[in-house]
Write a protein that holds these residues in place. Structure first.
Motif, PDB file in Angstrom:
ATOM      1  N   LYS A  91       0.812  -1.216   0.000  1.00 18.53           N
ATOM      2  CA  LYS A  91       0.000   0.000   0.000  1.00 18.53           C
ATOM      3  C   LYS A  91       0.850   1.272   0.000  1.00 18.53           C
ATOM      4  O   LYS A  91       1.853   1.380   0.688  1.00 18.53           O
ATOM      5  CB  LYS A  91      -0.923  -0.008   1.219  1.00 18.53           C
ATOM      6  N   THR A  92       0.392   2.259  -0.778  1.00 20.40           N
ATOM      7  CA  THR A  92       1.039   3.569  -0.808  1.00 20.40           C
ATOM      8  C   THR A  92       0.562   4.410   0.363  1.00 20.40           C
ATOM      9  O   THR A  92      -0.625   4.421   0.698  1.00 20.40           O
ATOM     10  CB  THR A  92       0.719   4.300  -2.129  1.00 20.40           C
ATOM     11  N   ASN A  93       1.509   5.112   1.004  1.00 16.48           N
ATOM     12  CA  ASN A  93       1.188   5.999   2.118  1.00 16.48           C
ATOM     13  C   ASN A  93       1.988   7.280   1.940  1.00 16.48           C
ATOM     14  O   ASN A  93       3.182   7.241   1.631  1.00 16.48           O
ATOM     15  CB  ASN A  93       1.528   5.327   3.453  1.00 16.48           C
ATOM     16  N   ASP A  94       1.343   8.416   2.125  1.00 13.27           N
ATOM     17  CA  ASP A  94       2.038   9.694   1.970  1.00 13.27           C
ATOM     18  C   ASP A  94       3.173   9.832   2.976  1.00 13.27           C
ATOM     19  O   ASP A  94       4.183  10.492   2.704  1.00 13.27           O
ATOM     20  CB  ASP A  94       1.035  10.845   2.129  1.00 13.27           C
ATOM     21  N   ASP A  95       3.019   9.202   4.125  1.00 14.19           N
ATOM     22  CA  ASP A  95       4.074   9.156   5.136  1.00 14.19           C
ATOM     23  C   ASP A  95       5.112   8.135   4.666  1.00 14.19           C
ATOM     24  O   ASP A  95       4.854   6.932   4.651  1.00 14.19           O
ATOM     25  CB  ASP A  95       3.474   8.745   6.482  1.00 14.19           C
TER      26      ASP A  95
END
Length: 205
Positions: A91-95
């Protein structure tokens, strides 16, 4: 009064620490690096057999001095959105401390502002079947991400390529299985031969 002052001091310290050492958000990074990868769009490569040539450098359209804080570059292989669907472990996470988009490191090098850099990477055997792109991060002297560049567009829809992971048994396992089978057959014949000799000896006696 003293406990309140202590609590206030601790709160101020925590806020300052968070501002100085807080997490880096991908959305705050400037796309100042130009990155390209050798595979053509839609090309299928094989893990353990094929190579990828990656090239990166400063986007010269940015003002001189933009890259003054850049000290190191890390180039990574990243999952495209189509290979992240229903897969929380990608999963992509901005953090960026929680982001799982780019899990395979290709190369780490000191940043060079004078020329483009390139590297030929043999796709590692543990890279799974998926659709990918390449991304490079620039780091400052504190080891924090300060800029990036990638071989695809902002929506991660162009210049994507596929890698076919290794599935099934490894060749060495097949060899070992063959040797074991041959040994088993020889052992069986040896056992039958000994039993036959014992039977003949018993009949003579």
């Amino acid at each position: 009064m003293a406990p309140r002052l202590l609590a206030g001091s601790l709160l101020t310290f925590c806020l300052l620490a968070e501002s100085c050492y807080g997490t880096v958000l991908f959305s705050t990074l400037q796309p100042t690096l130009v990155v390209s990868a050798s595979p053509k769009e839609g090309e299928v490569l094989r893990a353990g057999d094929d190579k990828i040539t990656v090239t990166w450098g400063m986007n010269q359209s940015f003002p001189v001095g933009t890259d003054e804080a850049y000290k190191q570059v890390k180039v990574k292989l990243c999952y495209a959105p189509i290979s992240q669907q229903d897969r929380a472990w990608r999963k992509t996470n901005d953090d960026l401390s929680k982001d799982k988009t780019c899990q395979f490191q290709i190369i780490v090098r000191p940043y060079n502002s004078s020329s483009q850099q390139s590297f030929d990477w043999m796709i590692e055997r543990d890279v799974p079947t998926a659709t990918y792109f390449v991304r490079a991060y620039a780091y400052n002297s504190d080891g924090r991400e300060v800029a990036f560049g990638q071989s695809t567009d902002g929506q991660k829809k162009t210049n994507l390529f596929d890698i076919q992971g290794i599935s099934g048994r490894h060749a060495s396992l097949d060899v070992a299985a063959g040797c074991f089978s041959a040994f088993s057959v020889l052992s069986l014949f040896g056992f039958l031969f000994l039993e036959k000799r014992k039977a003949k000896t018993s009949q003579k006696s």
